[in-house]
Scaffold this motif. Structure first.
Motif, PDB file in Angstrom:
ATOM      1  N   PHE A  76      37.916  -5.506  -9.232  1.00  0.00           N
ATOM      2  CA  PHE A  76      37.911  -4.325  -8.354  1.00  0.00           C
ATOM      3  C   PHE A  76      36.545  -3.628  -8.391  1.00  0.00           C
ATOM      4  CE2 PHE A  76      38.366   0.315  -8.078  1.00  0.00           C
ATOM      5  CZ  PHE A  76      38.780   0.435  -6.755  1.00  0.00           C
ATOM      6  N   MET A  77      35.975  -3.491  -9.608  1.00  0.00           N
ATOM      7  CA  MET A  77      34.670  -2.827  -9.756  1.00  0.00           C
ATOM      8  C   MET A  77      33.562  -3.649  -9.092  1.00  0.00           C
ATOM      9  SD  MET A  77      35.303  -0.009 -11.097  1.00  0.00           S
ATOM     10  CE  MET A  77      33.653   0.605 -11.326  1.00  0.00           C
ATOM     11  N   ILE A  78      33.660  -4.981  -9.172  1.00  0.00           N
ATOM     12  CA  ILE A  78      32.644  -5.847  -8.531  1.00  0.00           C
ATOM     13  C   ILE A  78      32.718  -5.671  -7.018  1.00  0.00           C
ATOM     14  CG2 ILE A  78      31.996  -8.255  -8.098  1.00  0.00           C
ATOM     15  CD1 ILE A  78      32.858  -8.817 -11.043  1.00  0.00           C
ATOM     16  N   ASN A  79      33.953  -5.583  -6.481  1.00  0.00           N
ATOM     17  CA  ASN A  79      34.127  -5.353  -5.038  1.00  0.00           C
ATOM     18  C   ASN A  79      33.533  -4.018  -4.599  1.00  0.00           C
ATOM     19  OD1 ASN A  79      35.425  -7.784  -4.766  1.00  0.00           O
ATOM     20  ND2 ASN A  79      37.493  -6.926  -4.966  1.00  0.00           N
ATOM     21  N   GLN A  80      33.502  -3.041  -5.564  1.00  0.00           N
ATOM     22  CA  GLN A  80      32.912  -1.728  -5.262  1.00  0.00           C
ATOM     23  C   GLN A  80      31.390  -1.734  -5.449  1.00  0.00           C
ATOM     24  OE1 GLN A  80      34.886   0.804  -4.059  1.00  0.00           O
ATOM     25  NE2 GLN A  80      36.452  -0.800  -4.152  1.00  0.00           N
ATOM     26  N   GLY A  81      30.859  -2.879  -5.855  1.00  0.00           N
ATOM     27  CA  GLY A  81      29.408  -2.988  -6.032  1.00  0.00           C
ATOM     28  C   GLY A  81      28.935  -2.637  -7.430  1.00  0.00           C
ATOM     29  N   GLU A  82      29.859  -2.514  -8.390  1.00  0.00           N
ATOM     30  CA  GLU A  82      29.502  -2.182  -9.779  1.00  0.00           C
ATOM     31  C   GLU A  82      29.721  -3.412 -10.651  1.00  0.00           C
ATOM     32  OE1 GLU A  82      28.436   0.673 -11.203  1.00  0.00           O
ATOM     33  OE2 GLU A  82      28.384   1.844  -9.353  1.00  0.00           O
ATOM     34  N   MET A  83      28.641  -3.950 -11.180  1.00  0.00           N
ATOM     35  CA  MET A  83      28.748  -5.136 -12.046  1.00  0.00           C
ATOM     36  C   MET A  83      29.023  -4.668 -13.477  1.00  0.00           C
ATOM     37  SD  MET A  83      28.366  -7.670 -10.024  1.00  0.00           S
ATOM     38  CE  MET A  83      28.011  -9.071 -11.059  1.00  0.00           C
ATOM     39  N   LEU A  84      30.308  -4.551 -13.823  1.00  0.00           N
ATOM     40  CA  LEU A  84      30.696  -4.066 -15.155  1.00  0.00           C
ATOM     41  C   LEU A  84      31.535  -5.108 -15.864  1.00  0.00           C
ATOM     42  CD1 LEU A  84      31.734  -0.392 -14.292  1.00  0.00           C
ATOM     43  CD2 LEU A  84      29.594  -1.131 -15.322  1.00  0.00           C
ATOM     44  N   ARG A  85      31.510  -5.030 -17.222  1.00  0.00           N
ATOM     45  CA  ARG A  85      32.358  -5.914 -18.026  1.00  0.00           C
ATOM     46  C   ARG A  85      33.476  -5.089 -18.649  1.00  0.00           C
ATOM     47  NH1 ARG A  85      27.088  -7.865 -20.947  1.00  0.00           N
ATOM     48  NH2 ARG A  85      27.330  -5.706 -21.509  1.00  0.00           N
ATOM     49  N   GLY A  86      34.376  -5.779 -19.324  1.00  0.00           N
ATOM     50  CA  GLY A  86      35.544  -5.112 -19.902  1.00  0.00           C
ATOM     51  C   GLY A  86      35.207  -4.066 -20.936  1.00  0.00           C
ATOM     52  N   ASN A  87      34.137  -4.295 -21.715  1.00  0.00           N
ATOM     53  CA  ASN A  87      33.802  -3.326 -22.772  1.00  0.00           C
ATOM     54  C   ASN A  87      32.792  -2.271 -22.322  1.00  0.00           C
ATOM     55  OD1 ASN A  87      31.675  -5.036 -22.574  1.00  0.00           O
ATOM     56  ND2 ASN A  87      31.559  -5.585 -24.746  1.00  0.00           N
ATOM     57  N   ASP A  88      32.494  -2.200 -21.029  1.00  0.00           N
ATOM     58  CA  ASP A  88      31.616  -1.143 -20.506  1.00  0.00           C
ATOM     59  C   ASP A  88      32.383   0.158 -20.370  1.00  0.00           C
ATOM     60  OD1 ASP A  88      29.318  -2.625 -20.368  1.00  0.00           O
ATOM     61  OD2 ASP A  88      29.691  -3.364 -18.350  1.00  0.00           O
ATOM     62  N   ILE A  89      31.668   1.273 -20.588  1.00  0.00           N
ATOM     63  CA  ILE A  89      32.309   2.595 -20.575  1.00  0.00           C
ATOM     64  C   ILE A  89      32.118   3.246 -19.212  1.00  0.00           C
ATOM     65  CG2 ILE A  89      32.206   4.911 -21.609  1.00  0.00           C
ATOM     66  CD1 ILE A  89      31.298   3.514 -24.229  1.00  0.00           C
ATOM     67  N   VAL A  90      33.178   3.885 -18.726  1.00  0.00           N
ATOM     68  CA  VAL A  90      33.095   4.645 -17.464  1.00  0.00           C
ATOM     69  C   VAL A  90      33.530   6.077 -17.744  1.00  0.00           C
ATOM     70  CG1 VAL A  90      33.448   2.683 -15.917  1.00  0.00           C
ATOM     71  CG2 VAL A  90      35.436   3.903 -16.784  1.00  0.00           C
ATOM     72  N   ASP A  91      33.057   7.014 -16.896  1.00  0.00           N
ATOM     73  CA  ASP A  91      33.450   8.409 -17.096  1.00  0.00           C
ATOM     74  C   ASP A  91      34.843   8.653 -16.524  1.00  0.00           C
ATOM     75  OD1 ASP A  91      33.165   8.679 -14.346  1.00  0.00           O
ATOM     76  OD2 ASP A  91      31.119   9.415 -14.493  1.00  0.00           O
ATOM     77  N   ALA A  92      35.353   9.860 -16.764  1.00  0.00           N
ATOM     78  CA  ALA A  92      36.735  10.192 -16.386  1.00  0.00           C
ATOM     79  C   ALA A  92      36.935  10.149 -14.870  1.00  0.00           C
ATOM     80  CB  ALA A  92      37.095  11.558 -16.937  1.00  0.00           C
ATOM     81  N   ASP A  93      35.904  10.586 -14.102  1.00  0.00           N
ATOM     82  CA  ASP A  93      36.035  10.593 -12.634  1.00  0.00           C
ATOM     83  C   ASP A  93      36.200   9.177 -12.094  1.00  0.00           C
ATOM     84  OD1 ASP A  93      35.805  13.311 -12.579  1.00  0.00           O
ATOM     85  OD2 ASP A  93      33.618  13.298 -12.318  1.00  0.00           O
ATOM     86  N   THR A  94      35.359   8.252 -12.565  1.00  0.00           N
ATOM     87  CA  THR A  94      35.442   6.850 -12.119  1.00  0.00           C
ATOM     88  C   THR A  94      36.789   6.250 -12.527  1.00  0.00           C
ATOM     89  OG1 THR A  94      33.056   6.714 -12.516  1.00  0.00           O
ATOM     90  CG2 THR A  94      34.215   4.637 -12.181  1.00  0.00           C
ATOM     91  N   ALA A  95      37.201   6.534 -13.779  1.00  0.00           N
ATOM     92  CA  ALA A  95      38.475   5.997 -14.277  1.00  0.00           C
ATOM     93  C   ALA A  95      39.644   6.511 -13.440  1.00  0.00           C
ATOM     94  CB  ALA A  95      38.661   6.385 -15.738  1.00  0.00           C
ATOM     95  N   GLU A  96      39.554   7.784 -13.014  1.00  0.00           N
ATOM     96  CA  GLU A  96      40.628   8.369 -12.186  1.00  0.00           C
ATOM     97  C   GLU A  96      40.711   7.647 -10.837  1.00  0.00           C
ATOM     98  OE1 GLU A  96      42.067  12.725 -10.519  1.00  0.00           O
ATOM     99  OE2 GLU A  96      40.390  12.615 -11.912  1.00  0.00           O
ATOM    100  N   LEU A  97      39.547   7.362 -10.226  1.00  0.00           N
ATOM    101  CA  LEU A  97      39.519   6.652  -8.938  1.00  0.00           C
ATOM    102  C   LEU A  97      40.141   5.258  -9.077  1.00  0.00           C
ATOM    103  CD1 LEU A  97      35.949   7.600  -7.692  1.00  0.00           C
ATOM    104  CD2 LEU A  97      38.102   8.231  -6.589  1.00  0.00           C
ATOM    105  N   ILE A  98      39.798   4.558 -10.166  1.00  0.00           N
ATOM    106  CA  ILE A  98      40.331   3.207 -10.400  1.00  0.00           C
ATOM    107  C   ILE A  98      41.849   3.271 -10.532  1.00  0.00           C
ATOM    108  CG2 ILE A  98      40.362   1.243 -12.006  1.00  0.00           C
ATOM    109  CD1 ILE A  98      37.441   2.056 -12.762  1.00  0.00           C
ATOM    110  N   ALA A  99      42.330   4.229 -11.371  1.00  0.00           N
ATOM    111  CA  ALA A  99      43.772   4.338 -11.615  1.00  0.00           C
ATOM    112  C   ALA A  99      44.529   4.632 -10.318  1.00  0.00           C
ATOM    113  CB  ALA A  99      44.029   5.430 -12.651  1.00  0.00           C
ATOM    114  N   GLU A 100      43.960   5.520  -9.510  1.00  0.00           N
ATOM    115  CA  GLU A 100      44.629   5.875  -8.242  1.00  0.00           C
ATOM    116  C   GLU A 100      44.639   4.687  -7.277  1.00  0.00           C
ATOM    117  OE1 GLU A 100      42.559   9.420  -7.114  1.00  0.00           O
ATOM    118  OE2 GLU A 100      43.807  10.706  -8.372  1.00  0.00           O
ATOM    119  N   GLU A 101      43.548   3.890  -7.289  1.00  0.00           N
ATOM    120  CA  GLU A 101      43.498   2.698  -6.442  1.00  0.00           C
ATOM    121  C   GLU A 101      44.581   1.697  -6.837  1.00  0.00           C
ATOM    122  OE1 GLU A 101      41.910   1.533  -3.802  1.00  0.00           O
ATOM    123  OE2 GLU A 101      40.884   3.437  -3.459  1.00  0.00           O
TER     124      GLU A 101
END
Length: 636
Positions: A76-101
């Protein structure tokens, strides 16, 4: 036959003709066929759950809280243009958007919320029971605090302290003849232990201010008064050493008036008792005064709850591991309890009192040694019993992270101040020399006290910097750290093991052992004094007027002069004055009378003078001669 694959025992014996596929194999084949045909089989019904989000979270942790596959979240993050791995940290706002998606609801929490409810509920007054008073003995160094406590305990503590001074906080419980118990905290009186003494005052109900009758009010006496007042605890004045021939107990009580301590005999409310620890005079009156004050305070606590209190001291014991001396404020501490103390936690393995006896539990106002923590907590930290290991781990992880962030900011601040220092160095306004040191002590309080003392004796020009201060014996890693920093190791009541000693000898690292803090501070002070740049003092010698200028081959210009005032010495400092303006400052290269080189020319006499690397001299110029002395400086 050869193409069928590898040869097995069953195929060689010809037994595989009747073999059938296993049921599991058939089931797997059918599942694969179904997935291929329908593109993933039947879609599971999504279950929306409430996801608790802290201020920062890893994608892996977030996926776990949402019951989703990590690969799906990463995709999902790659589709959003963010190249992240499982152990990468995200802030609360980004995490909230992911959870809602992903169709989940979100509950945001702050990291500090893990400490909510840690202290427990307020106690019901009906459940409160009387508890022993916690009394801190405070006062100036060598005024007899420990001797007074000895007299009360009828044991000898002083002989166990190096140099006859208390260097740790001691905590003891004394039972009076009446059966009443009193907990005493004996704080060190030396100036270096200000922080430890402050903790002593903050953990206490009553402060006993010990003042020697022959010495009266001293600097640490005033400091102790201020600590007691800041903590808001009542003071009982114990005028000690009244049996000495030069004792003036009344002068002590009068001197205390200047510091807003008005005793009962002078119309005030503060109790004062005249005692002698050596002759055992007035001890009963002192315990009566403590009992009376405790009665007025109505000290109570609920013993039937989870314990909490304060860490008085901590150390690393070779045989027992981290040992914390704690004072239980409320509740009862039991073996097997899970305790959080500052950034450390552990299961209580053993509880021992000051006499070394094993206890099953410890009630309010009882000082005990605690075994089982995963490290030595800082003195002054609160300790509290929690329900589960998971909760303890969560709290300590948060506190460690906070500590690291604070130390990171402090490092950045230090770098900023270092930048300022460097700019001042470039301007030539200041030149700082640093003495890096590694400090190892037997208890945390001593290490802190040494670090603070070294900080106090540092100046703008010379500074002692503790690059590492810790509890426990000297190890090889300490020696390697000292070698890489070119630092000596100061060992306070600890020793180096054989491997560390051998390594120190091989690497040329100096280890100094101390048992009295004065000696350590004096050594550092003398080292820093040696690092101070010597003071330059200029002495005026004389003036000489240039009467003629000679240009001599292979020598250059030589001034023919007459000494008009004072004298001129060979090799002295010179300034060339033209119309009373200094146009050059340097050193005298040549001083001649006729053709001979001389060491000194007195006033009224003529001589030849030449400067080092300077030849712009003219008739009518004036030469000022001076001498610079270097005087060794010491730290105040």
């Amino acid at each position: 036959e050869r193409r069928r694959g590898k040869l097995t025992i069953s195929s060689a014996l010809g037994d595989d003709a009747d073999r059938q596929r296993s049921l599991a194999s058939v089931r797997r084949a059918r599942e694969r066929e179904r997935e291929r045909r329908f593109g993933g089989g039947e879609q599971r019904e999504k279950v929306s759950i409430e996801v608790t989000l802290p201020e920062t979270i890893t994608l892996q942790d977030l996926a776990g809280r949402m019951n989703e596959r990590v690969a799906d979240v990463v995709k999902f993050m790659i589709n959003q243009g963010e190249m992240l791995r499982g152990n990468d940290i995200v802030d609360a706002d980004t995490a909230e958007l992911i959870a809602e998606e992903f169709g989940h609801t979100v509950r945001r929490v702050a990291e500090s919320d893990v400490e909510i409810g840690l202290e427990g509920e307020a106690d019901d007054p009906a459940l409160m029971q009387p508890r022993p008073p916690i009394v801190t003995i405070m006062g100036h160094v060598d005024h007899g605090k420990t001797s007074l406590l000895d007299a009360l305990r009828s044991t000898d503590v002083v002989s166990g302290e190096a140099g006859g001074i208390t260097q740790h906080i001691g905590a003891y419980q004394v039972q009076l003849k009446s059966g009443q118990k009193i907990t005493f905290l004996d704080t060190p009186g030396h100036a270096a232990f200000t922080a430890m003494r402050a903790r002593g005052a903050n953990a206490t109900d009553i402060a006993i201010l010990v003042v020697a009758a022959d010495d009266s009010v001293m600097p640490q006496t005033i400091e102790s008064i201020n600590h007691a007042k800041a903590a808001g605890v009542p003071i009982i004045v114990a005028v000690n050493k009244i049996d000495l021939h030069d004792a003036e107990p009344d002068k002590v009580l009068t001197d205390l008036l200047q510091h807003d301590i008005q005793v009962e005999s002078m119309g005030g409310e503060t109790q004062a008792v005249k005692v002698s620890a050596k002759s055992r005079i007035g001890l009963d009156e002192l315990t009566d005064a403590i009992s009376l004050q405790a009665e007025i305070l109505e000290l109570k606590a609920n013993p039937n709850r989870d314990a909490d209190g304060v860490v008085i001291e901590s150390q690393l014991d070779k045989g027992r591991g981290p040992v914390a001396t704690v004072l239980v404020k409320r509740g009862t501490l039991k073996r097997g309890d899970i305790v959080v103390a500052g950034a450390q936690w552990g299961k209580v393995r053993a509880i021992t009192d000051e006499r070394g006896q094993q206890l099953q539990d410890a009630g309010p106002s009882l000082p005990v040694e605690l075994l089982g923590l995963d490290g030595a907590p800082d003195p002054g930290e609160a300790f509290v019993v929690v329900e589960t290991e998971a909760r303890a781990r969560e709290i300590t992880d948060y506190r460690l992270r906070t500590k690291r962030q604070v130390s990171g900011k402090a490092g950045a601040a230090a770098r900023a101040s270092l930048d300022q220092l460097l700019s001042r160095l470039k301007d030539g306004t200041v030149e700082t020399s640093e003495l890096p040191v590694v400090v190892k002590g037997d208890v945390q309080g001593s290490v802190e006290a040494i670090s603070m003392s070294l900080d106090k004796i540092s100046t703008e020009e010379v500074r002692a910097r503790v690059i590492h201060g810790a509890v426990g014996g000297i190890s090889e890693s300490d020696v390697l750290l000292a070698r890489s920093s070119n630092a000596p190791i100061f060992a306070f009541n600890v020793r180096a093991n054989k491997q560390a000693r051998d390594l120190a000898e091989k690497e040329g690292v100096e280890i100094r052992y101390y048992s009295v803090i004065y000696d350590l501070i004096d050594d550092v002070k003398s080292t820093l004094s040696g690092m101070l740049a010597p003071e330059k003092r200029e002495t005026f010698l004389g003036y000489a007027d240039i009467l003629e200028v000679f240009n001599i081959t292979k020598v250059g210009k030589v001034a023919g002069c007459r000494v008009s005032e004072g004298k001129v010495l060979r090799g002295c400092g010179v300034r060339l004055l033209r119309d009373d303006v200094v146009i050059h400052e340097g050193k005298l290269k040549t001083l001649k009378r006729f053709k001979d080189e001389v060491s000194e020319v007195s006033g009224g006499m003529e001589c030849g003078m030449a400067f080092e690397r300077y030849e712009d001299i003219r008739v009518g110029d004036k030469i000022e001669c001076f001498q610079v002395e270097e005087i060794a400086r010491t730290l105040a």
